[in-house]
Design a protein around this motif. Structure first.
Motif, short mmCIF file in Angstrom:
data_model
loop_
_atom_site.label_atom_id
_atom_site.label_comp_id
_atom_site.label_asym_id
_atom_site.label_seq_id
_atom_site.Cartn_x
_atom_site.Cartn_y
_atom_site.Cartn_z
N PHE A 20 -4.98 -1.09 -14.94
CA PHE A 20 -5.39 -1.68 -16.22
C PHE A 20 -4.70 -3.03 -16.43
CE2 PHE A 20 -6.47 2.71 -17.87
CZ PHE A 20 -7.83 2.45 -17.91
N CYS A 21 -3.38 -3.07 -16.20
CA CYS A 21 -2.61 -4.30 -16.42
C CYS A 21 -3.07 -5.41 -15.48
CB CYS A 21 -1.12 -3.99 -16.22
SG CYS A 21 -0.03 -5.40 -16.53
N THR A 22 -3.26 -5.08 -14.20
CA THR A 22 -3.69 -6.09 -13.22
C THR A 22 -5.09 -6.61 -13.54
OG1 THR A 22 -2.33 -4.98 -11.55
CG2 THR A 22 -3.99 -6.53 -10.77
N LEU A 23 -5.99 -5.70 -13.90
CA LEU A 23 -7.34 -6.12 -14.23
C LEU A 23 -7.35 -7.05 -15.45
CD1 LEU A 23 -10.38 -5.82 -13.68
CD2 LEU A 23 -10.37 -3.82 -15.18
N PHE A 24 -6.57 -6.71 -16.46
CA PHE A 24 -6.51 -7.57 -17.65
C PHE A 24 -5.91 -8.92 -17.29
CE2 PHE A 24 -4.52 -9.28 -21.42
CZ PHE A 24 -5.49 -9.11 -22.39
N LEU A 25 -4.86 -8.92 -16.45
CA LEU A 25 -4.21 -10.17 -16.07
C LEU A 25 -5.16 -11.07 -15.29
CD1 LEU A 25 -1.48 -11.64 -16.20
CD2 LEU A 25 -0.89 -10.59 -14.02
N LEU A 26 -5.92 -10.51 -14.35
CA LEU A 26 -6.84 -11.31 -13.54
C LEU A 26 -7.99 -11.87 -14.38
CD1 LEU A 26 -7.02 -9.19 -10.26
CD2 LEU A 26 -5.78 -11.32 -10.64
N MET A 50 -0.02 -9.94 -23.48
CA MET A 50 -1.16 -9.05 -23.65
C MET A 50 -1.38 -8.17 -22.42
SD MET A 50 -2.12 -9.52 -26.67
CE MET A 50 -3.61 -8.52 -26.59
N ALA A 51 -1.04 -8.70 -21.23
CA ALA A 51 -1.15 -7.87 -20.02
C ALA A 51 -0.15 -6.71 -20.08
CB ALA A 51 -0.92 -8.72 -18.78
N LEU A 52 1.08 -7.01 -20.54
CA LEU A 52 2.06 -5.94 -20.70
C LEU A 52 1.60 -4.92 -21.73
CD1 LEU A 52 4.84 -4.76 -20.07
CD2 LEU A 52 5.80 -6.27 -21.82
N LEU A 53 1.05 -5.41 -22.83
CA LEU A 53 0.52 -4.51 -23.85
C LEU A 53 -0.64 -3.68 -23.30
CD1 LEU A 53 0.61 -3.55 -26.78
CD2 LEU A 53 -0.94 -5.43 -27.36
N ALA A 54 -1.49 -4.32 -22.48
CA ALA A 54 -2.60 -3.59 -21.87
C ALA A 54 -2.08 -2.51 -20.92
CB ALA A 54 -3.51 -4.55 -21.12
N GLY A 55 -0.98 -2.81 -20.19
CA GLY A 55 -0.41 -1.79 -19.32
C GLY A 55 0.12 -0.59 -20.09
N LEU A 56 0.80 -0.88 -21.22
CA LEU A 56 1.31 0.23 -22.04
C LEU A 56 0.16 1.05 -22.63
CD1 LEU A 56 4.24 -1.58 -23.90
CD2 LEU A 56 4.39 -0.01 -21.95
N ARG A 114 0.83 -1.21 0.00
CA ARG A 114 0.00 0.00 0.00
C ARG A 114 0.86 1.25 0.00
NH1 ARG A 114 -5.04 -1.23 4.19
NH2 ARG A 114 -5.92 -2.99 3.01
N THR A 115 1.93 1.23 0.80
CA THR A 115 2.83 2.39 0.81
C THR A 115 3.50 2.57 -0.55
OG1 THR A 115 3.25 1.97 3.16
CG2 THR A 115 4.76 3.44 2.01
N LEU A 116 3.88 1.45 -1.17
CA LEU A 116 4.49 1.52 -2.49
C LEU A 116 3.52 2.09 -3.52
CD1 LEU A 116 7.01 0.87 -4.17
CD2 LEU A 116 6.04 -1.40 -4.59
N LEU A 117 2.26 1.67 -3.47
CA LEU A 117 1.26 2.18 -4.40
C LEU A 117 1.00 3.66 -4.18
CD1 LEU A 117 -1.36 -0.73 -4.58
CD2 LEU A 117 0.18 0.06 -6.38
N ARG A 118 0.96 4.09 -2.90
CA ARG A 118 0.72 5.51 -2.63
C ARG A 118 1.86 6.38 -3.15
NH1 ARG A 118 -0.66 3.65 2.77
NH2 ARG A 118 -2.92 3.40 2.96
N GLY A 119 3.07 5.82 -3.21
CA GLY A 119 4.19 6.60 -3.70
C GLY A 119 4.27 6.70 -5.21
N MET A 120 3.47 5.90 -5.91
CA MET A 120 3.48 5.94 -7.37
C MET A 120 2.63 7.11 -7.88
SD MET A 120 2.98 1.87 -8.18
CE MET A 120 2.81 2.17 -9.95
N PRO A 121 3.00 7.70 -9.03
CA PRO A 121 2.14 8.73 -9.62
C PRO A 121 0.78 8.15 -10.00
CG PRO A 121 4.33 8.73 -10.62
CD PRO A 121 4.24 7.50 -9.77
N PHE A 122 -0.21 9.04 -10.09
CA PHE A 122 -1.56 8.57 -10.39
C PHE A 122 -1.62 7.89 -11.75
CE2 PHE A 122 -5.79 9.36 -12.22
CZ PHE A 122 -6.57 8.68 -11.30
N ARG A 123 -0.89 8.43 -12.72
CA ARG A 123 -0.91 7.84 -14.06
C ARG A 123 -0.33 6.43 -14.01
NH1 ARG A 123 2.05 10.38 -19.45
NH2 ARG A 123 1.26 8.85 -20.95
N ALA A 124 0.75 6.22 -13.27
CA ALA A 124 1.34 4.88 -13.16
C ALA A 124 0.40 3.93 -12.43
CB ALA A 124 2.68 4.96 -12.43
#
Length: 404
Positions: A22-28, A125-131, A6-16
């Motif tokens: 998007f990538c996680t949702l596609f992967l799941l 495809m998950a990597l492509l979805a993330g990009l 959670r701390t790592l996610l909070r430190g990421m920019p909103f765009r990232a």
């Protein structure tokens, strides 16, 4: 050290974070779809295999199988026949078992290959979805970036500017409209304050001038004993009030920004101001020096810049001690005024730039209205720069103005 997701996610920019979502949702969803397909394929294959039976029939040449089927091949019969006929020999049963094991091995191999290459494709495809999510997030957040840049450019000097976001009436458009409405209220408030200061100053200058004339005429010499001192006190009070009103007018004028600009020789102006204040410096036994490597010219309002120099040098002379010094240096588009004097605490330096704020407990003089450095800051901001100050090691203050 254990990292908290959670701390790592909070430190990421909103765009990232949006792209990662998007990538996680596609992967799941892809993994769930792959598991569903594998289970259905395995179940369907098992059902089809149960419907296949191996039978023995007479064949030419005594092979035990029909002539159209070579030795070692199976033939599909009735789906309800789950086991061979009773007259099958031991060799036939072994052959049937071997064929069943072969079919099962082929089935398992096919499933493993499908799972393997499906997982590889899913990761790709998950990597492509993330990009693509990163690109889409940038497109979606482009109005937010434009609003941020426009908000950074807006200050009290240009409150008339607006975000003026175009596009559909969505959440971002309503947010921009809310900012514009807030800026409208701020602009009206600032204009009301500036108008009040300017109008009040103009209205007060006339009665003060009339009061000074009345004092000079009504209390002209010869005067009875004791009235001469009273006249001087009244005239001094009148002069201080006029200086205060003039300072307020300058403050209101500089807060409005620059209407017209021209090239100003700041080095020559500093020498003229120092010469005008030389009698006050001699009275305080101060050494005032102006140095410049080369003429410093800036684009601005000559009247306001002259008042900036006057307030800086007068402040350095006024808050000093007898036998002290004042140094005015112009170098590399930077104006620096340094003086000796009482020690100024570092945490109180920002207060010196506030109107009507004086460190009377730290300064030797009680004259002035506390508008000198606030005028310097306002004039500097009107010229696109800012004035900073820091206390000297042996006392006094160093004020720096860096012109663009």
């Amino acid at each position: 050290m254990r990292l908290n997701p959670r701390t790592l996610l909070r430190g990421m920019p909103f765009r990232a974070r949006l792209a990662a979502a998007f990538c996680t949702l596609f992967l799941l969803t892809g993994a769930a779809l792959l598991a569903f397909v594998v289970l259905l394929a395995r179940y369907g294959t098992a059902q089809q295999v149960k419907g296949i039976a191996i039978t023995k029939a007479d064949a030419p040449g005594g092979s035990g199988f029909p002539g159209e089927f070579p030795s070692g091949y199976a033939r599909a019969t009735d789906p309800n026949a789950t086991r061979p006929s009773l007259d099958a020999t031991g060799d036939d049963i072994a052959l049937i078992r071997q064929i069943d094991q072969t079919v099962q091995a082929v089935q398992d191999t096919a499933l493993r290959q499908m799972v393997l290459w499906s997982a590889v494709g899913l990761l790709f495809m998950a990597l492509l979805a993330g990009l693509l999510g990163w690109w889409l997030a940038g497109r979606a957040l482009r109005p937010v970036a434009a609003m941020t840049e426009a908000t950074r450019r807006i200050s009290e000097q240009n409150l008339h500017q607006r975000l003026a976001l175009t596009g559909p009436d969505d959440e971002l458009h309503r947010l921009a409209d809310t900012f514009d409405t807030m800026l409208d209220r701020l602009e009206k408030s600032f204009e009301s304050q500036r108008r009040f200061v300017a109008n009040a100053s103009h209205e007060l200058r006339t009665p003060l001038a009339a009061q000074r004339t009345s004092l000079e005429v009504g209390l002209a010499d010869p005067l009875p004993e004791g009235l001469a001192a009273v006249r001087e006190d009244l005239l001094e009070t009148n002069r201080e009030a006029e200086q205060l009103i003039t300072a307020l007018l300058l403050l209101a004028r500089s807060d409005r920004g620059l209407e017209e600009t021209e090239t100003v020789n700041l080095s020559a102006a500093a020498m003229l101001v120092a010469a005008e204040l030389a009698p006050q410096a001699e009275e305080e036994q101060l050494d005032v020096a102006v140095t410049a490597d080369r003429p410093l010219t800036v684009l601005g309002d000559p009247v306001l810049l002259r008042h900036l120099l006057t307030n800086l040098i007068r402040n350095a002379i006024q808050y000093n001690h007898p036998g002290g010094r004042v140094r005015v240096r112009l170098e590399d588009r930077t104006l620096t005024v340094t003086n000796t004097g009482p020690t100024v605490p570092a945490d109180r330096v920002p207060d010196l730039f506030e109107p009507f704020r004086r460190l009377t407990q730290d300064r030797t003089s009680t004259t002035g209205h506390g508008l000198g450095l606030s005028l310097v800051r306002s004039i500097a901001e009107a010229h696109g720069t800012r004035a900073t100050a820091e206390p000297g090691r042996q006392g006094g203050l160093t004020v720096t103005v860096r012109f663009p």
